[in-house]
Design a protein around this motif. Structure first.
Motif, PDB file in Angstrom:
ATOM      1  N   CYS A  49       0.474   7.472   4.584  1.00  0.00           N
ATOM      2  CA  CYS A  49       0.878   6.075   4.590  1.00  0.00           C
ATOM      3  C   CYS A  49       2.392   5.992   4.647  1.00  0.00           C
ATOM      4  O   CYS A  49       3.088   6.926   4.257  1.00  0.00           O
ATOM      5  CB  CYS A  49       0.360   5.330   3.361  1.00  0.00           C
ATOM      6  SG  CYS A  49       0.679   6.132   1.789  1.00  0.00           S
ATOM      7  N   ARG A  58       3.466  -1.826   6.206  1.00  0.00           N
ATOM      8  CA  ARG A  58       2.815  -0.652   5.626  1.00  0.00           C
ATOM      9  C   ARG A  58       1.742  -0.158   6.586  1.00  0.00           C
ATOM     10  O   ARG A  58       1.105  -0.956   7.274  1.00  0.00           O
ATOM     11  CB  ARG A  58       2.184  -0.975   4.267  1.00  0.00           C
ATOM     12  CG  ARG A  58       3.142  -1.660   3.325  1.00  0.00           C
ATOM     13  CD  ARG A  58       2.536  -1.944   1.966  1.00  0.00           C
ATOM     14  NE  ARG A  58       3.357  -2.905   1.238  1.00  0.00           N
ATOM     15  CZ  ARG A  58       3.326  -3.070  -0.078  1.00  0.00           C
ATOM     16  NH1 ARG A  58       2.496  -2.328  -0.824  1.00  0.00           N
ATOM     17  NH2 ARG A  58       4.084  -3.967  -0.663  1.00  0.00           N
ATOM     18  N   TYR A  60      -1.552   2.795   6.880  1.00  0.00           N
ATOM     19  CA  TYR A  60      -2.416   3.761   6.206  1.00  0.00           C
ATOM     20  C   TYR A  60      -3.303   4.453   7.246  1.00  0.00           C
ATOM     21  O   TYR A  60      -3.826   3.799   8.156  1.00  0.00           O
ATOM     22  CB  TYR A  60      -3.334   3.073   5.188  1.00  0.00           C
ATOM     23  CG  TYR A  60      -2.609   2.369   4.074  1.00  0.00           C
ATOM     24  CD1 TYR A  60      -2.237   1.038   4.192  1.00  0.00           C
ATOM     25  CD2 TYR A  60      -2.284   3.045   2.897  1.00  0.00           C
ATOM     26  CE1 TYR A  60      -1.573   0.382   3.161  1.00  0.00           C
ATOM     27  CE2 TYR A  60      -1.624   2.401   1.859  1.00  0.00           C
ATOM     28  CZ  TYR A  60      -1.275   1.067   2.003  1.00  0.00           C
ATOM     29  OH  TYR A  60      -0.610   0.442   0.979  1.00  0.00           O
ATOM     30  N   THR A  69      -2.610   3.072  -2.107  1.00  0.00           N
ATOM     31  CA  THR A  69      -1.665   1.981  -1.906  1.00  0.00           C
ATOM     32  C   THR A  69      -0.244   2.498  -2.050  1.00  0.00           C
ATOM     33  O   THR A  69       0.095   3.113  -3.066  1.00  0.00           O
ATOM     34  CB  THR A  69      -1.891   0.851  -2.913  1.00  0.00           C
ATOM     35  OG1 THR A  69      -3.234   0.356  -2.808  1.00  0.00           O
ATOM     36  CG2 THR A  69      -0.922  -0.308  -2.652  1.00  0.00           C
ATOM     37  N   SER A  71       3.769   1.582  -2.308  1.00  0.00           N
ATOM     38  CA  SER A  71       4.656   0.486  -2.694  1.00  0.00           C
ATOM     39  C   SER A  71       6.031   1.063  -2.999  1.00  0.00           C
ATOM     40  O   SER A  71       6.186   2.278  -3.114  1.00  0.00           O
ATOM     41  CB  SER A  71       4.110  -0.268  -3.909  1.00  0.00           C
ATOM     42  OG  SER A  71       4.003   0.586  -5.038  1.00  0.00           O
TER      43      SER A  71
END
Length: 124
Positions: A49, A58, A60, A69, A71
């Motif tokens: 990612c 973003r 993935y 996830t 961040s």
């Protein structure tokens, strides 16, 4: 140029969660695109990612979509990888990397700074 240090790896049972952190120092972190990669024994390094400089974009890969996830917190010069529903096939060394365009490009060759890696082991 930034320096990167990953942390948060470890041993977890299948179905469990881990949160990896990648702390940056020595550069302007907020201008870099960031990516998480992994390399399992006997396999090539793969991108998981990426995130753009401001978190607005973003990406993935399919194998982690919905489970992982990415961040970032530019105030803390840190990028995170929250990993849920871990599987034994997620076992690998996980790396964060920085790329100077800021866009969070998908090609690993765009990344010019890498951390040392952190081991993630998922037991069945």
């Amino acid at each position: 140029q930034v320096q990167l240090v990953e942390s948060g790896g470890g041993l977890v049972q299948a179905g469990g969660s881990l949160r990896l952190s990648c702390a940056a120092s020595g550069g302007t972190f907020s201008t870099y695109g960031m990516g998480w990669f992994r390399q399992a024994p006997g396999k090539e390094r793969e991108v998981l990612c990426t995130i753009s400089w401001n978190g607005g974009s973003r990406y993935y890969v399919d194998s982690v979509k919905g489970r992982f996830t990415i961040s970032r917190d530019n105030r803390k010069n840190t990028v995170f990888l929250q990993m849920n529903s871990l599987k034994p096939e997620d076992t690998a060394v996980y790396y964060c990397a920085a790329e100077p365009t800021g866009w969070g490009r998908l090609n690993s060759y765009a990344y010019d700074t890498w951390g040392q890696g952190t081991q993630v082991t998922v037991s069945s």
